[in-house]
Design an enzyme around this catalytic site. Structure first.
Site, PDB file in Angstrom:
ATOM      1  N   ASP A 248       0.865  -1.182   0.000  1.00 32.05           N
ATOM      2  CA  ASP A 248       0.000   0.000   0.000  1.00 32.05           C
ATOM      3  C   ASP A 248       0.901   1.231   0.000  1.00 32.05           C
ATOM      4  O   ASP A 248       1.795   1.335   0.835  1.00 32.05           O
ATOM      5  CB  ASP A 248      -0.901  -0.019   1.233  1.00 32.05           C
ATOM      6  N   ILE A 249       0.694   2.143  -0.940  1.00 30.42           N
ATOM      7  CA  ILE A 249       1.559   3.329  -1.010  1.00 30.42           C
ATOM      8  C   ILE A 249       1.130   4.414  -0.030  1.00 30.42           C
ATOM      9  O   ILE A 249       1.824   5.413   0.123  1.00 30.42           O
ATOM     10  CB  ILE A 249       1.648   3.894  -2.438  1.00 30.42           C
TER      11      ILE A 249
ATOM     12  N   GLN B  85     -14.633   1.723   1.791  1.00 29.29           N
ATOM     13  CA  GLN B  85     -13.898   1.263   0.610  1.00 29.29           C
ATOM     14  C   GLN B  85     -13.632   2.460  -0.302  1.00 29.29           C
ATOM     15  O   GLN B  85     -14.544   3.190  -0.656  1.00 29.29           O
ATOM     16  CB  GLN B  85     -14.701   0.190  -0.132  1.00 29.29           C
TER      17      GLN B  85
ATOM     18  N   HIS C  42     -10.580  -5.865  -2.249  1.00 29.17           N
ATOM     19  CA  HIS C  42      -9.201  -6.023  -1.811  1.00 29.17           C
ATOM     20  C   HIS C  42      -9.139  -6.262  -0.306  1.00 29.17           C
ATOM     21  O   HIS C  42     -10.052  -5.905   0.427  1.00 29.17           O
ATOM     22  CB  HIS C  42      -8.341  -4.822  -2.206  1.00 29.17           C
ATOM     23  N   PHE C  43      -8.050  -6.879   0.083  1.00 27.77           N
ATOM     24  CA  PHE C  43      -7.810  -7.212   1.486  1.00 27.77           C
ATOM     25  C   PHE C  43      -6.576  -6.469   1.960  1.00 27.77           C
ATOM     26  O   PHE C  43      -5.540  -6.504   1.305  1.00 27.77           O
ATOM     27  CB  PHE C  43      -7.598  -8.719   1.654  1.00 27.77           C
ATOM     28  N   HIS C  44      -6.688  -5.817   3.115  1.00 25.68           N
ATOM     29  CA  HIS C  44      -5.564  -5.122   3.731  1.00 25.68           C
ATOM     30  C   HIS C  44      -4.928  -6.052   4.757  1.00 25.68           C
ATOM     31  O   HIS C  44      -5.629  -6.632   5.586  1.00 25.68           O
ATOM     32  CB  HIS C  44      -6.045  -3.873   4.490  1.00 25.68           C
TER      33      HIS C  44
END
Length: 137
Positions: A33-34, A96, A102-104
């Site tokens: 993740d940026i 979201q 997506h999964f964090h």
């Protein structure tokens, strides 16, 4: 909700946008993740076009969660952490921000989490963390 194939994650899947990837196969991609909530924050996404978890086919969901587990295990080993927060937000009302499921995976305790997407992370530091995770896979 209709799937927008121009969303940022769809473009990452097609290699139209850069990402610091830690894992990829024909069904799933995992990348850093940026705008991380903690050092090592990683995203795991299915390549199947789906806006939310509820839109994702059961087979794709099952496979994706297996990769989520694999990446989380690598993160614990590579980053010498004792826990990973798994977060999946389905729908704008849930927070979201990208319309692709997506999964964090966030290596921290819930008491140390920063707000998501508040600050851009140090890209060089993120690349170093990605290399550690890839090496642990």
């Amino acid at each position: 909700m209709l799937y927008d194939d121009q969303n940022i994650f769809a473009r990452i899947i097609r290699n139209e946008l850069p990402a610091i990837k830690v894992y990829e196969d024909d069904q799933v991609v995992a990348f850093m993740d940026i705008m991380p909530q903690a050092e090592g924050h990683t995203l795991v996404i299915p390549k199947t076009p789906a806006v939310t978890l509820l839109d994702l086919a059961p087979e794709a969901a099952a496979y994706t969660i297996q990769i989520v587990q694999k990446i989380a295990q690598a993160m614990e080993k590579a980053l010498d952490i004792k826990g990973v927060v798994l977060m999946q937000l389905s729908g704008a009302a849930a927070g979201q921000t990208v319309p692709h499921v997506h999964f964090h995976l966030i290596p921290t305790s819930v008491h140390e989490l920063g707000k998501h997407a508040l600050h851009m992370g140090d890209q060089e530091k993120i690349k170093v963390l990605a290399e550690k995770i890839k090496a642990a896979l």
